[in-house]
Design a protein around this motif. Structure first.
Motif, PDB file in Angstrom:
ATOM      1  N   ALA A 279      42.105  54.012  47.322  1.00 16.46           N
ATOM      2  CA  ALA A 279      40.979  54.338  48.219  1.00 16.46           C
ATOM      3  C   ALA A 279      40.214  55.549  47.688  1.00 16.46           C
ATOM      4  O   ALA A 279      38.974  55.554  47.670  1.00 16.46           O
ATOM      5  CB  ALA A 279      41.504  54.611  49.625  1.00 16.46           C
ATOM      6  N   SER A 282      38.068  54.582  44.793  1.00 21.21           N
ATOM      7  CA  SER A 282      36.921  53.780  45.232  1.00 21.21           C
ATOM      8  C   SER A 282      35.837  54.682  45.828  1.00 21.21           C
ATOM      9  O   SER A 282      34.663  54.596  45.451  1.00 21.21           O
ATOM     10  CB  SER A 282      37.385  52.733  46.247  1.00 21.21           C
ATOM     11  OG  SER A 282      36.305  51.972  46.697  1.00 21.21           O
ATOM     12  N   VAL A 283      36.244  55.578  46.713  1.00 21.47           N
ATOM     13  CA  VAL A 283      35.262  56.463  47.370  1.00 21.47           C
ATOM     14  C   VAL A 283      34.582  57.341  46.326  1.00 21.47           C
ATOM     15  O   VAL A 283      33.348  57.454  46.287  1.00 21.47           O
ATOM     16  CB  VAL A 283      35.965  57.332  48.451  1.00 21.47           C
ATOM     17  CG1 VAL A 283      35.038  58.431  48.947  1.00 21.47           C
ATOM     18  CG2 VAL A 283      36.438  56.446  49.600  1.00 21.47           C
ATOM     19  N   HIS A 284      35.361  57.936  45.434  1.00 20.47           N
ATOM     20  CA  HIS A 284      34.798  58.849  44.443  1.00 20.47           C
ATOM     21  C   HIS A 284      33.772  58.152  43.539  1.00 20.47           C
ATOM     22  O   HIS A 284      32.796  58.758  43.108  1.00 20.47           O
ATOM     23  CB  HIS A 284      35.908  59.461  43.594  1.00 20.47           C
ATOM     24  CG  HIS A 284      35.407  60.419  42.559  1.00 20.47           C
ATOM     25  ND1 HIS A 284      35.036  61.714  42.858  1.00 20.47           N
ATOM     26  CD2 HIS A 284      35.160  60.264  41.220  1.00 20.47           C
ATOM     27  CE1 HIS A 284      34.614  62.318  41.763  1.00 20.47           C
ATOM     28  NE2 HIS A 284      34.675  61.455  40.753  1.00 20.47           N
ATOM     29  N   GLY A 286      31.881  55.623  44.300  1.00 16.86           N
ATOM     30  CA  GLY A 286      30.809  54.936  45.034  1.00 16.86           C
ATOM     31  C   GLY A 286      31.132  53.486  45.322  1.00 16.86           C
ATOM     32  O   GLY A 286      30.225  52.654  45.461  1.00 16.86           O
ATOM     33  N   PRO A 288      32.996  50.224  47.544  1.00 15.18           N
ATOM     34  CA  PRO A 288      32.790  49.807  48.930  1.00 15.18           C
ATOM     35  C   PRO A 288      33.576  50.694  49.894  1.00 15.18           C
ATOM     36  O   PRO A 288      34.735  50.996  49.642  1.00 15.18           O
ATOM     37  CB  PRO A 288      33.331  48.375  48.958  1.00 15.18           C
ATOM     38  CG  PRO A 288      34.167  48.235  47.741  1.00 15.18           C
ATOM     39  CD  PRO A 288      33.671  49.208  46.734  1.00 15.18           C
ATOM     40  N   ASP A 289      32.913  51.101  50.942  1.00 12.24           N
ATOM     41  CA  ASP A 289      33.553  51.965  51.931  1.00 12.24           C
ATOM     42  C   ASP A 289      34.166  51.078  53.011  1.00 12.24           C
ATOM     43  O   ASP A 289      33.973  51.308  54.199  1.00 12.24           O
ATOM     44  CB  ASP A 289      32.497  52.926  52.505  1.00 12.24           C
ATOM     45  CG  ASP A 289      33.168  54.007  53.344  1.00 12.24           C
ATOM     46  OD1 ASP A 289      34.388  54.202  53.190  1.00 12.24           O
ATOM     47  OD2 ASP A 289      32.456  54.630  54.160  1.00 12.24           O
ATOM     48  N   ARG A 295      38.298  47.596  48.353  1.00 14.84           N
ATOM     49  CA  ARG A 295      38.503  48.749  47.468  1.00 14.84           C
ATOM     50  C   ARG A 295      39.402  48.360  46.296  1.00 14.84           C
ATOM     51  O   ARG A 295      39.184  48.775  45.165  1.00 14.84           O
ATOM     52  CB  ARG A 295      39.152  49.891  48.249  1.00 14.84           C
ATOM     53  CG  ARG A 295      38.189  50.551  49.206  1.00 14.84           C
ATOM     54  CD  ARG A 295      38.910  51.515  50.092  1.00 14.84           C
ATOM     55  NE  ARG A 295      37.975  52.336  50.825  1.00 14.84           N
ATOM     56  CZ  ARG A 295      38.308  53.142  51.800  1.00 14.84           C
ATOM     57  NH1 ARG A 295      39.574  53.242  52.175  1.00 14.84           N
ATOM     58  NH2 ARG A 295      37.400  53.867  52.424  1.00 14.84           N
TER      59      ARG A 295
END
Ligand SMILES: Cc1ncc(COP(=O)(O)O)c(C=O)c1O
Length: 408
Positions: A279, A282-284, A286, A288-289, A295
């Motif tokens: 997660a 993935s966030v870092h 860009g 999918p949130d 993710r």
């Protein structure tokens, strides 16, 4: 698709800032990966704040159980399966032995299974032992030059006696990624289940097992940035067909059915850290949130792209050497970054020489004696294996190439 931020990645692994490891480039990742911080944090929290029998009605115990459930729920989502289709065991080898015992009880003498000579012994020996009970064992053989498995050869081995086909997602010495969905479709069309050893593939991006179609999919968390656990997907249809291997009163719960012993509570709880890590990546970057499933798919491709770009120059460099035989394909797109080299001398000695250049690698047969022998590699010499993952840097690859220049 964004490019992997290698500094961010390495900051998630305490090993990279550990003083005693400075200057040492790690190339034995196929044997076991470094552990990411979220896993270590969760393990520490479990041992310090919980360490009680989980699932009782007091708070520490309730939280302990919730953390174990979270690990299964989130990892199952990444793998694209239902939560109760994922279970943990002490190792992949032990999980395979449990499943082999279930098949031993379920199958009739005269029925058949198919194994390969590309597999690590973990997905080979436990199944071959079914021959002791009158089960016919057929071998799907690799090409002795390339180490590849040809799906057409499998089709020729299948008939209505075959109940199971066992094969690797990718071998821990050949490295080539097998077309699992295609192979599975061939086996299913003939009425056989499939068991896929994903141990050598999963560290390079957890796959969507539903899309692959495998009935059993195994991998080892300790090679996938996690604790020393074996992870096993058993799809519902097969799981409900095979006899229960656990205490009789646990047989109705799919994720308990193939876990005969008490599970390792702390390590299962800590496995949720693998989902935390995915997660965070993935966030870092860009990604999918959204769900863990989305993710997981994003991070799989992110890891793969970085690895392929580092792998191709390494493959080019080793395949141009006269005294070196690269095992498996020289095309980075088609393989995992697990690179075995047959040399004209003892591979473990060469690994020892690499160590003096700050390279951590190994030599031997890596429990893959069958494929090495089939490819004509002298077992006494073994192979030098250099294996890396997405957290490996260009600088480390350069260090490896210089060290190989010095010792080969
Ligand atoms: C491809 C492959 N399968 C299975 C295993 C066995 O895994 P475990 O140590 O979890 O039993 C290994 C371990 O090296 C492996 O590389």
């Amino acid at each position: 698709m964004s490019t992997l931020d290698i500094d961010f990645v390495r900051a998630q692994f305490p090993a990279f800032s550990e003083p005693s490891l400075q200057g040492q480039a790690f190339f034995e990742n196929a044997g076991g990966s470094y552990t990411c911080k979220p896993v270590l944090d969760r393990l520490f929290r479990y041992y310090t704040e919980r360490k009680v029998q989980p699932y009782a009605p007091y708070e520490a115990s309730r939280l302990a159980g919730a953390e174990m459930d979270e690990a299964r729920r989130r990892l199952a989502a990444i793998l694209g399966v239902d939560t109760d289709e994922l279970s943990f065991g002490p190792s992949t080898t032990q999980n395979t032995y449990v499943m082999a015992q279930a098949f031993r009880q379920w199958m009739q003498p005269g029925e058949a299974i198919i194994v390969t000579n590309q597999d690590h012994e973990a997905n080979s020996g436990p199944w071959r032992r079914l021959a002791e009970d009158g089960i016919e064992v057929r071998e799907w053989q690799i090409d002795p030059e390339t180490g590849s498995l040809d799906p057409q050869d499998l089709a020729n081995l299948l008939d209505d006696k075959v109940r199971l086909v066992c094969f690797p997602h990718c071998s821990n010495v050949v490295g080539e990624i097998n077309p699992v969905a295609e192979i599975t479709a061939i086996a299913h069309a003939a009425g056989a289940f499939v068991c896929v050893d994903g141990v050598s593939y999963a560290p390079h991006g957890l796959p969507n097992v539903d899309e692959l179609g495998a009935d059993i999919y195994l991998f080892s968390a300790y090679k996938t940035y996690g604790p020393h656990q074996g992870c096993m997907v058993v799809r519902r249809k097969l799981g409900q067909t095979l006899p229960n291997q656990a205490h009789f009163f646990n047989g109705d719960v799919l994720y308990k059915r193939f876990t005969p012993a008490g599970p390792d509570h702390a390590q299962i709880a800590a496995s949720a850290g693998m989902a935390d890590y995915i997660a965070a990546l993935s966030v870092h970057h860009g990604g999918p949130d959204g769900s863990d499933t989305q993710r997981g798919a994003f991070v799989h491709d992110l890891m793969r792209k970085h690895e392929v770009s580092l792998l191709q120059p390494l493959l080019d460099a080793v395949s141009n050497r006269n005294a070196v035989r690269l095992i498996g394909t020289a095309d980075a797109e088609k393989r995992a970054p697990t690179v075995a080299l047959a040399l004209n001398r003892n591979a473990e000695e060469v690994a020892g020489e690499l160590a003096t250049h700050g390279i951590m690698a190994g030599g031997g047969d890596f429990y893959a004696g069958r494929p090495l022998q089939a490819m004509g590699v002298d077992p006494a010499q073994g192979v030098l294996r250099v294996s890396f993952t997405h957290y490996t840097s260009q600088q480390e690859i350069d260090q490896l190439l210089n060290a190989l220049d010095a010792v080969l």
